[in-house]
Scaffold this motif. Structure first.
Motif, PDB file in Angstrom:
ATOM      1  N   ARG A  79      51.694  36.920  43.150  1.00 36.33           N
ATOM      2  CA  ARG A  79      50.606  38.134  43.087  1.00 36.33           C
ATOM      3  C   ARG A  79      49.134  37.726  42.698  1.00 36.33           C
ATOM      4  O   ARG A  79      48.018  38.085  43.201  1.00 36.33           O
ATOM      5  CB  ARG A  79      50.836  39.318  42.360  1.00 36.33           C
ATOM      6  CG  ARG A  79      49.981  40.545  42.705  1.00 36.33           C
ATOM      7  CD  ARG A  79      50.481  41.666  42.063  1.00 36.33           C
ATOM      8  NE  ARG A  79      49.349  42.856  42.337  1.00 36.33           N
ATOM      9  CZ  ARG A  79      49.294  43.373  43.174  1.00 36.33           C
ATOM     10  NH1 ARG A  79      49.960  43.170  44.621  1.00 36.33           N
ATOM     11  NH2 ARG A  79      48.175  44.374  43.620  1.00 36.33           N
ATOM     12  N   LEU A  82      46.887  37.001  45.515  1.00 31.19           N
ATOM     13  CA  LEU A  82      46.306  38.289  46.140  1.00 31.19           C
ATOM     14  C   LEU A  82      45.268  38.783  45.176  1.00 31.19           C
ATOM     15  O   LEU A  82      44.252  39.393  45.512  1.00 31.19           O
ATOM     16  CB  LEU A  82      47.220  39.282  46.296  1.00 31.19           C
ATOM     17  CG  LEU A  82      46.930  40.641  46.715  1.00 31.19           C
ATOM     18  CD1 LEU A  82      46.397  40.457  48.178  1.00 31.19           C
ATOM     19  CD2 LEU A  82      48.326  41.541  46.986  1.00 31.19           C
ATOM     20  N   ASP A  83      45.445  38.760  43.845  1.00 30.22           N
ATOM     21  CA  ASP A  83      44.587  39.466  42.848  1.00 30.22           C
ATOM     22  C   ASP A  83      43.261  38.614  42.866  1.00 30.22           C
ATOM     23  O   ASP A  83      42.248  39.237  42.649  1.00 30.22           O
ATOM     24  CB  ASP A  83      45.265  39.577  41.535  1.00 30.22           C
ATOM     25  CG  ASP A  83      46.363  40.257  41.190  1.00 30.22           C
ATOM     26  OD1 ASP A  83      46.406  41.259  42.233  1.00 30.22           O
ATOM     27  OD2 ASP A  83      47.255  40.259  40.145  1.00 30.22           O
ATOM     28  N   TRP A  85      41.743  37.473  45.323  1.00 30.76           N
ATOM     29  CA  TRP A  85      40.802  37.774  46.343  1.00 30.76           C
ATOM     30  C   TRP A  85      40.265  39.238  46.081  1.00 30.76           C
ATOM     31  O   TRP A  85      39.177  39.586  46.714  1.00 30.76           O
ATOM     32  CB  TRP A  85      41.764  37.672  47.602  1.00 30.76           C
ATOM     33  CG  TRP A  85      41.861  36.345  47.980  1.00 30.76           C
ATOM     34  CD1 TRP A  85      42.991  35.504  47.960  1.00 30.76           C
ATOM     35  CD2 TRP A  85      41.122  35.539  48.946  1.00 30.76           C
ATOM     36  NE1 TRP A  85      43.007  34.089  48.350  1.00 30.76           N
ATOM     37  CE2 TRP A  85      41.910  34.184  48.869  1.00 30.76           C
ATOM     38  CE3 TRP A  85      39.942  35.624  49.587  1.00 30.76           C
ATOM     39  CZ2 TRP A  85      41.102  33.247  49.761  1.00 30.76           C
ATOM     40  CZ3 TRP A  85      39.217  34.327  50.277  1.00 30.76           C
ATOM     41  CH2 TRP A  85      39.991  33.439  50.478  1.00 30.76           C
ATOM     42  N   GLN A  86      41.161  40.011  45.619  1.00 28.34           N
ATOM     43  CA  GLN A  86      40.692  41.534  45.245  1.00 28.34           C
ATOM     44  C   GLN A  86      39.789  41.645  44.039  1.00 28.34           C
ATOM     45  O   GLN A  86      38.765  42.433  44.125  1.00 28.34           O
ATOM     46  CB  GLN A  86      41.909  42.194  45.284  1.00 28.34           C
ATOM     47  CG  GLN A  86      42.883  42.270  46.088  1.00 28.34           C
ATOM     48  CD  GLN A  86      44.255  43.282  45.914  1.00 28.34           C
ATOM     49  OE1 GLN A  86      44.541  43.327  44.595  1.00 28.34           O
ATOM     50  NE2 GLN A  86      44.934  43.581  46.870  1.00 28.34           N
ATOM     51  N   ARG A  87      39.809  40.919  42.931  1.00 27.86           N
ATOM     52  CA  ARG A  87      38.946  40.863  42.060  1.00 27.86           C
ATOM     53  C   ARG A  87      37.641  40.083  41.957  1.00 27.86           C
ATOM     54  O   ARG A  87      36.896  39.886  41.144  1.00 27.86           O
ATOM     55  CB  ARG A  87      39.664  40.675  40.686  1.00 27.86           C
ATOM     56  CG  ARG A  87      40.954  41.483  40.589  1.00 27.86           C
ATOM     57  CD  ARG A  87      41.763  41.186  39.564  1.00 27.86           C
ATOM     58  NE  ARG A  87      41.365  41.369  38.169  1.00 27.86           N
ATOM     59  CZ  ARG A  87      41.976  41.196  37.096  1.00 27.86           C
ATOM     60  NH1 ARG A  87      43.145  40.912  37.080  1.00 27.86           N
ATOM     61  NH2 ARG A  87      41.115  41.401  36.241  1.00 27.86           N
ATOM     62  N   ASP A  89      34.678  37.456  44.757  1.00 30.82           N
ATOM     63  CA  ASP A  89      34.138  37.576  46.175  1.00 30.82           C
ATOM     64  C   ASP A  89      34.553  35.938  46.865  1.00 30.82           C
ATOM     65  O   ASP A  89      33.594  35.210  47.024  1.00 30.82           O
ATOM     66  CB  ASP A  89      32.653  37.637  46.066  1.00 30.82           C
ATOM     67  CG  ASP A  89      32.089  38.010  47.300  1.00 30.82           C
ATOM     68  OD1 ASP A  89      33.032  38.174  48.482  1.00 30.82           O
ATOM     69  OD2 ASP A  89      31.076  38.130  47.502  1.00 30.82           O
TER      70      ASP A  89
END
Length: 298
Positions: A79, A82-83, A85-87, A89
Motif C-alpha cells: 500500500r 498507493l499512498d 501517489w495519493q499524498r 503530486d
C-alpha cells in the motif's frame, strides 16, 4: 632401409617430479576465482543500499529502522506505493522529469553529433583550437557562471519555465567530445567515396555517419538522460512553481512535509530510481559498446 629406420621416435616422457606445466592452469584458475569473488563482493556492496531502499519501501513505518535489521519485509506493505501517489503530486513530478529528460537527450544527441561531425571531418582554419576551447568548458564549474546565466534566462523570460532547462542543457561539450572520438574510428575512405559520388557533407553525416554511430549515440543519450533525470540544482534555481517541479524537487518537498514517514520516503526514492535503472538495463549493450569504441582509432 629397414623398418626399424622408418619408426618414429618415442614421445618424451615428463619426469615424475615435474608438475610445472599442469600447475600453471590450476594456479591461474585460482586467481581468476579470487578475482570473481572480489567482483561479486564489490557488486554486492554497491547494490546493498539499493536493496535496503526497496525493502524499506515495503515495510511499515515503524519497521524501517528496527534493530536488528530485517532484510525481508514481514509483512509486505504494497500500500505504500498507493499512498505515495495519493499524498503527493508524483504524477506531475515524474511527467515533468520525463519530459525534460527526453527532450534534452534528443537535443543533445542531435546537436552533439552534428557539431562533432564538423570537428572530425570538415577542415577549416582554427578547428583544433576551437575544439580545445569548446571542450575546455567542461572544466569550468557551473556555479561560476550560474548568476549571469540566470540573468540571461530572466531577460529572455524563460525563467520559471521548463524551456529554461531545455535551453541550458540542449548543448554539451561532453557529447561533442564523445561523438568526435567515435567518428574518428570510422575510416575516412567512406566519406571520400561518398564525396566522389556527389554526396554532400550533410548527406554523408545523415546517411553514413549516423547509421554507423548507433552505439555512441545510445551512450550519449543514456548519459544525458540520467544526468537530466538526477539534476537537482538546475530545477531548483529556475523552476519555482509547484506544477513545474521535477522528481528531485518534489521528493525534497515531500521529505520536508513528511519527515517521519520513512517508508513513504523510501517508496518515492524507489520510484525516482526505477525508470533510470530500466533504461540502463535496456541499453547497457549499446552503452558498453559505445564507450569502448570511442577510445579506438583507425
Amino acid at each position: 632401409m629397414t623398418a626399424t629406420d622408418l619408426s618414429l621416435p618415442a614421445p618424451a616422457v615428463a619426469a615424475p617430479g615435474n608438475r610445472t606445466a599442469p600447475g600453471r592452469p590450476v594456479r591461474s584458475r585460482g586467481w581468476r576465482l579470487v578475482g570473481y569473488a572480489a567482483l561479486v563482493l564489490a557488486a554486492a556492496g554497491l547494490l546493498l543500499p539499493f536493496y535496503w531502499m526497496v525493502v524499506a519501501s515495503l515495510k511499515t513505518n515503524s519497521d524501517v529502522f528496527t534493530i536488528p535489521i530485517t532484510w525481508l519485509p514481514d509483512p509486505v506493505v504494497w500500500r505504500n506505493y498507493l499512498d505515495i501517489w495519493q499524498r503527493s503530486d508524483m504524477t506531475t513530478w515524474l511527467g515533468n522529469t520525463l519530459l525534460l529528460s527526453v527532450v534534452v537527450s534528443l537535443l543533445q544527441v542531435a546537436t552533439g553529433s552534428f557539431a562533432a561531425y564538423g570537428f572530425a571531418r570538415v577542415r577549416f582554419p582554427g578547428r583544433n583550437a576551437l575544439f580545445l576551447a569548446y571542450v575546455g568548458t567542461i572544466a569550468v564549474p557551473w556555479q561560476s557562471y550560474m548568476i549571469p546565466q540566470f540573468i540571461l534566462m530572466s531577460k529572455l523570460q524563460l525563467s520559471n519555465t521548463l524551456w529554461s532547462i531545455v535551453a541550458l542543457q540542449a548543448f554539451g561539450a561532453f557529447g561533442v567530445f564523445l561523438m568526435k572520438q567515435f567518428y574518428e574510428t570510422i575510416p575516412e575512405e567512406l566519406s571520400e567515396a561518398a564525396r566522389v559520388d556527389g554526396l554532400s557533407e550533410f548527406g554523408i553525416y545523415r546517411r553514413i555517419m549516423l547509421p554507423l554511430s548507433r552505439p555512441a549515440l545510445a551512450s550519449l543519450a543514456l548519459l544525458t538522460f540520467v544526468t537530466t533525470w538526477n539534476d537537482y540544482l538546475g530545477p531548483l534555481v529556475y523552476l519555482r512553481s509547484p506544477e513545474l517541479r521535477t522528481i528531485q524537487l518534489g521528493l525534497n518537498t515531500f521529505v520536508s512535509q513528511y519527515n517521519a514517514e520513512y517508508a513513504l520516503i523510501m517508496t518515492g526514492s524507489v520510484l525516482s530510481v526505477l525508470p533510470v535503472a530500466v533504461i540502463f538495463l535496456l541499453g547497457q549493450r549499446y552503452f558498453i559498446e559505445g564507450i569502448a569504441s570511442t577510445g579506438l582509432k583507425g
